[in-house]
Scaffold this active site. Structure first.
Site, PDB file in Angstrom:
ATOM      1  CG  ASP A 365     -45.640 -29.789  35.598  1.00 23.79           C
ATOM      2  OD1 ASP A 365     -45.744 -30.719  36.404  1.00 23.79           O
ATOM      3  OD2 ASP A 365     -44.675 -28.996  35.602  1.00 23.79           O
ATOM      4  CG  ASP A 366     -47.699 -35.176  37.231  1.00 23.54           C
ATOM      5  OD1 ASP A 366     -47.940 -36.111  36.459  1.00 23.54           O
ATOM      6  OD2 ASP A 366     -47.547 -35.307  38.461  1.00 23.54           O
ATOM      7  NE  ARG A 440     -46.968 -35.668  44.207  1.00 20.01           N
ATOM      8  CZ  ARG A 440     -46.867 -35.111  43.012  1.00 20.01           C
ATOM      9  NH1 ARG A 440     -45.965 -35.524  42.151  1.00 20.01           N
ATOM     10  NH2 ARG A 440     -47.649 -34.136  42.658  1.00 20.01           N
ATOM     11  CE  LYS A 473     -41.366 -29.009  36.909  1.00 14.97           C
ATOM     12  NZ  LYS A 473     -42.628 -28.292  37.209  1.00 14.97           N
ATOM     13  CD1 TRP A 474     -35.351 -36.187  36.208  1.00 15.18           C
ATOM     14  CD2 TRP A 474     -34.909 -36.758  34.102  1.00 15.18           C
ATOM     15  NE1 TRP A 474     -34.803 -37.445  36.231  1.00 15.18           N
ATOM     16  CE2 TRP A 474     -34.524 -37.822  34.943  1.00 15.18           C
ATOM     17  CE3 TRP A 474     -34.712 -36.890  32.721  1.00 15.18           C
ATOM     18  CZ2 TRP A 474     -33.959 -38.997  34.454  1.00 15.18           C
ATOM     19  CZ3 TRP A 474     -34.145 -38.066  32.246  1.00 15.18           C
ATOM     20  CH2 TRP A 474     -33.781 -39.103  33.103  1.00 15.18           C
ATOM     21  CG  ASP A 475     -40.720 -33.320  39.547  1.00 17.13           C
ATOM     22  OD1 ASP A 475     -39.995 -33.232  40.549  1.00 17.13           O
ATOM     23  OD2 ASP A 475     -41.762 -32.661  39.401  1.00 17.13           O
ATOM     24  CG  ASN A 477     -42.183 -35.085  42.752  1.00 26.02           C
ATOM     25  OD1 ASN A 477     -41.722 -34.059  43.248  1.00 26.02           O
ATOM     26  ND2 ASN A 477     -42.800 -35.084  41.590  1.00 26.02           N
ATOM     27  CB  CYS A 523     -38.020 -30.302  38.739  1.00 26.65           C
ATOM     28  SG  CYS A 523     -39.402 -30.005  39.847  1.00 26.65           S
ATOM     29  CG  ASP A 545     -43.122 -27.609  44.090  1.00 28.31           C
ATOM     30  OD1 ASP A 545     -42.695 -27.361  42.945  1.00 28.31           O
ATOM     31  OD2 ASP A 545     -43.400 -28.762  44.481  1.00 28.31           O
TER      32      ASP A 545
END
Ligand code: GLA
Length: 720
Positions: A365-366, A440, A473-475, A477, A523, A545
Site C-alpha cells: 500500500d501507500d 491530509r 489500488k487507485w486512491d 484522499n 478506493c 477504511d
C-alpha cells in the site's frame, strides 16, 4: 423491445417485467406516460387522457389546453411554464435561460452505443438490448437534445443519457444538463438514500416524500462518502420482499444531483445528473455535450428485487475485463499491518507467512515512492523510494513464492512537499491569488489538463512497464476546493469539475488498456468514490477504511442496495471487536482478503484463517454468481443480522447470521428467501433435511445460535 404505435404516437420500451411509455403530443411535447410493471400493448391510448389541468400555469397559445406544468414531461426544461425542477436549462446568446424542447423524430436500433470518454453500460452483443434515440429541438436557440435509451432483454434495467448539440448560429451555455427525469403520478413513496462519511459509508436512510424538493447531491468533486449517487422510491409500505420500488443510479464519479420534487397535484418528479452548482458548459455552434448515463430499475418485488436487478445488470453490463469472470486472487494488504513503516524484508516476511496461509497476492500500500514515510509528502513523485525498497527483488521473491504482487497509487493528488510540486506549482487545482486549501497535507492535481495527465501517466507507465505488477489500488484522499484550472479561459471555468472527472476516466482507461491483465481496485479514503462510474474501470472498490465487522454490516447492507457483492472490497483486519470467525464471515460477502500482519496471528487464529481461506474457495462461485437476499437488515433489527447467497438454479444457498447485540430472547425462526418451495434442502453442517417451503415460510430454527454479541454462524444448504 421497443415499439412505436403510430396512430397514438406512443413509444413503448419493454424489459422482461417492466414497461416505460413515452407519448408524443401535438406540438411535439414529449411525455413520460408510464413507468412500472410490464403492460400489454393494446390500451396505451388511455394513458395520455389522464393529464390534470393547471390553473395559473402558462400554455403555448397554439395548444391552450396543454400545460407543461401539469404534465409528466420526459425532458423538462426551464422557463416555458413548467415550474418544477427542470432537467435542462440553456442560457442563450440573448442572456435569458428560457429553454423549450420539442420532438422532431426518433429511431430504434439493436445494440447500445458507447458514450465516448464516459463510463456506461454495455452489451456483449447487439441481440441483448435495443436503443431508442429521440431527437428534440429548441426552435429558438437551435439546440438539439437527443435522448438515448437502452433496454436490456436480460434484466429490468433502462439506461438513459442525453446528447446536446448546438445546431444554432450563436453560442449558448448549458447551466443544467441532467441525464434523466421520471415523472410518477403519485407521491405515496419513501425516498431511500445512502448517506455517510469517512469510515461510515452508505448508511441506509428512508423518509416519506413531502411536497416540495428533497434529495441528495455532491459538490465535493467526487461522488463522495457523504451521499451515494443512488436513490430509490419505494411505495409506502414496500418491504424487502414486497411492493413497487424504483431504483436510480448515476454512472458518474463527480458532482451529482438526485432530486425528487412533489408538486401540488401530488405527482413526483425525479431528476438526476451532474450537479448544476458550479457547472456551466459553453457550447459553440456545432459543439456537443454528452451527459453521464443514468440507470433505472423497477421491481414489484420490494427492495430486494430491485437490488438483484442492479447486481445482475452491473455484473453483466458494467463490469469489464479479465477479472469480470476469472477468479480473483485472495490478497493481503500492507496498510493496517505496517502503514508507512516497511522495507523489502518486512514485506517478504508478510508474503512468506501469507503463502503458508494460502493467500494468493501481496499488496504494497501507500509509502513505496518518493520520500513518503508519512502522509506529509511525495504524492506526485511516482518513482520507487530506493532507500526503503528494492522493488525488483521484492517482486521476484514474491512471484517466486507463487504469489501475485500489487501496488498503491494516488494519481490525482500532489503533495506540496514533492519534486513534482516544486517543478510545477501551477499543476495543483487552485485559484491564482488565493491560498489553496489543504487536506491530509495534499493538494489535488489538475488532471483536467492533458499535459498533467501525460506526466502522471508517464510516471505510472515507467514503474508498471518495468516491474511485473499484477494489481493496482487507485486512491483519492480528499475533496476538491478552489475548483479552477490554470489553462481554462474565464468563460469555461464552470467546466472544470466535469473536465476533471473526464481526466480521471481517461487515465483509468489508459491504465487498463495498456495493462489489460491488471486486477484494478478503486478506493477513496475507503469508499468515497463507490459508484458505477468507477466500476466501469475497476471490477472492485474498497468499501470502507472501517474493518470492524459489526459496523461493516451497515456499510455492506447499504452498499448492496445497488452494488453487487463481487465489487465490494472487504478484508479481515486485526480489529478486536469480534473474533476471527465473524470477521471472516462478514468479509466473505465481498472480495475477501486480509489487512493485518500475518506474523502476529495466534496459532488458534491462524487455523481459523486457513479454514476461512478454504471457505473462500468453496463458496467463491456461489457468492459471485448467486443472488443476494437480505434476510434481516441492520436498520430493521438491532440484535441480529442475516443474509444469504442463493445459486441461480436455487439448488444451493449459504446463509450467514451475525448476532450484533446479545438479547435475552433468542427464539429465532429465520425465514429464508429465494429457494424452491418444493425442493428438499440438506443442511450440510447437521445433515437435517427441510423443504424449501418450510425454510421460507416457517423459517430455519436458529434459536440461541449464535448467542453472544458479535458471534456469527453460517448454514450451507444443498438441494438434492
Ligand atoms: C486511504 C485508503 C487506505 C489506505 C490509505 C493509504 O485511506 O482507504 O486503505 O490505502 O489511504 O494512505
Amino acid at each position: 423491445m421497443i415499439t412505436y404505435n403510430e396512430p397514438i404516437r406512443t413509444i413503448k420500451l419493454d424489459t422482461p417485467h417492466t414497461s416505460y411509455v413515452l407519448g408524443v403530443l401535438d406540438g411535439g411535447f414529449l411525455l413520460n406516460l408510464y413507468y412500472g410493471r410490464r403492460l400489454p400493448d393494446d390500451d396505451l391510448w388511455s394513458l395520455s387522457n389522464r393529464l390534470p389541468s393547471a390553473s395559473f400555469s402558462p400554455s403555448d397559445p397554439e395548444y391552450p389546453h396543454f400545460s407543461q406544468d401539469a404534465s409528466p414531461m420526459e425532458y423538462p426544461t426551464n422557463g416555458r411554464g413548467d415550474f418544477r425542477v427542470s432537467a435542462l436549462s440553456v442560457r442563450c446568446a440573448d442572456g435569458n435561460s428560457v429553454t423549450d424542447m420539442r420532438y422532431v423524430s426518433h429511431r430504434v436500433f439493436p445494440g447500445k452505443p458507447d458514450l465516448p470518454g464516459l463510463p456506461h453500460l454495455y452489451a456483449a452483443d447487439d441481440s441483448l438490448c435495443d436503443t431508442l434515440e429521440v431527437t428534440m429541438r429548441d426552435p429558438y436557440t437551435g439546440v438539439e437534445a437527443v435522448l438515448v435509451y437502452t433496454v436490456f432483454n436480460d434484466c429490468d434495467a433502462i439506461s438513459k443519457h442525453v446528447r446536446l448539440t448546438n445546431r444554432g448560429e450563436l453560442p449558448v451555455k448549458l447551466e443544467r444538463a441532467l441525464s434523466s427525469c421520471v415523472d410518477l403520478p403519485s407521491m405515496k413513496y419513501d425516498l431511500i438514500t445512502l448517506w455517510g462519511r469517512h469510515a461510515k459509508e452508505r448508511q441506509f436512510e428512508r423518509r416519506p416524500l413531502a411536497h416540495g424538493l428533497q434529495g441528495i447531491r455532491s459538490k465535493r468533486g467526487s461522488s463522495s462518502h457523504n451521499q451515494n449517487p443512488f436513490a430509490a422510491l419505494a411505495e409506502t409500505g414496500a418491504t424487502e420482499t414486497t411492493g413497487e420500488v424504483y431504483g436510480f443510479n448515476l454512472v458518474y464519479s463527480g458532482n451529482f444531483t438526485l432530486t425528487a420534487e412533489v408538486d401540488h397535484n401530488a405527482t413526483t418528479r425525479v431528476v438526476m445528473g451532474i450537479e448544476p452548482t458550479d457547472f456551466c458548459w459553453a457550447l459553440a455552434p456545432g459543439e456537443s455535450f454528452v451527459t453521464p448515463e443514468a440507470v433505472h430499475v423497477f421491481s414489484a418485488e420490494g427492495l430486494g428485487g430491485m437490488s438483484r436487478v442492479f447486481h445482475r445488470c452491473y455484473g453483466e453490463h458494467l463490469i469489464r475485463g479479465r477479472w469480470k469472470t476469472e477468479k480473483r486472487p485472495l490478497l493481503i494488504n500492507s496498510w493496517e499491518a505496517a502503514y508507512f513503516d516497511f522495507d523489502t524484508e518486512k514485506l517478504i516476511s508478510f508474503a512468506a507467512r501469507a503463502k503458508e496461509l494460502g493467500i494468493g497476492m501481496l499488496v504494497m500500500d501507500d509509502g513505496w515512492f518518493g520520500k513518503r514515510n508519512n502522509d506529509k509528502s511525495s504524492l506526485g513523485d511516482w518513482f520507487v523510494n530506493e532507500d526503503k525498497l528494492d522493488l525488483g527483488r521484492l517482486i521476484d521473491t514474491v512471484h517466486g513464492m507463487g504469489l501475485k504482487f500489487g501496488i498503491w497509487y494516488e494519481p490525482e493528488m500532489i503533495s506540496p512537499d514533492s519534486e513534482l510540486y516544486r517543478e510545477h506549482p501551477d499543476w495543483c487545482v487552485h485559484v491564482p491569488g488565493r491560498t489553496p486549501s489543504i487536506a491530509r497535507h495534499q493538494y489535488v492535481l489538475d488532471v483536467s489538463r492533458e499535459d498533467v495527465r501525460e506526466n502522471v501517466f508517464g510516471q505510472i507507465r515507467a514503474v508498471m512497464g518495468r516491474y511485473p505488477i499484477d494489481y493496482v489500488k487507485w486512491d483519492f484522499n480528499r475533496n476538491i476546493s478552489e475548483a479552477a484550472s490554470a489553462t481554462l479561459p474565464a468563460e469555461r471555468q464552470g467546466e472544470f469539475f466535469h473536465r476533471f472527472v473526464l481526466g480521471t476516466y481517461e487515465l483509468q482507461d489508459r491504465l487498463i488498456r495498456e495493462f489489460p491483465d491488471l486486477l484494478f481496485e478503486n478506493c477513496s479514503g475507503g469508499g468515497g468514490r463507490f459508484d458505477p462510474g468507477m466500476l466501469y474501470y475497476s471490477p472492485q472498490i474498497w468499501a470502507s477504511d472501517n474493518t470492524d465487522p459489526i459496523e461493516r454490516l451497515n456499510i455492506q447492507f447499504g452498499t448492496s442496495l445497488c452494488y453487487p457483492a463481487s465489487s465490494v472490497g472487504a478484508h479481515v483486519s486485526a480489529c478486536t471487536r469480534t473474533g476471527y470467525r465473524t470477521k471472516g464471515d462478514v468479509a466473505l460477502w465481498g472480495t475477501f482478503g486480509y489487512e493485518l500482519d500475518p506474523n502476529k496471528l495466534s496459532d488458534g487464529d491462524r487455523e481459523i484463517v486457513k479454514e476461512q481461506i478454504a471457505e473462500y474457495h468453496k463458496y467463491y462461485d456461489l457468492i459471485r454468481g448467486g443472488d443476494l437476499f437480505r434476510l434481516i437488515c441492520p436498520w430493521d433489527d438491532p440484535f441480529v443480522c442475516a443474509w444469504s447467497f442463493v445459486s441461480r438454479d436455487k439448488r444451493e444457498a449459504l446463509v450467514t447470521l451475525v448476532r450484533t447485540l446479545r438479547q435475552e430472547e433468542t427464539l429465532l425462526h429465520l425465514k429464508l428467501q429465494g429457494l424452491r418451495p418444493d425442493a428438499i434442502y440438506t443442511v450440510e453442517e447437521t445433515g437435517e433435511k427441510y423443504s424449501g417451503a418450510l425454510l421460507m415460510y416457517a423459517g430455519l430454527e436458529m434459536t440461541g445460535n449464535p448467542w453472544d454479541d458479535g458471534e456469527s454462524c453460517k448454514v450451507h444448504l444443498i438441494a438434492e
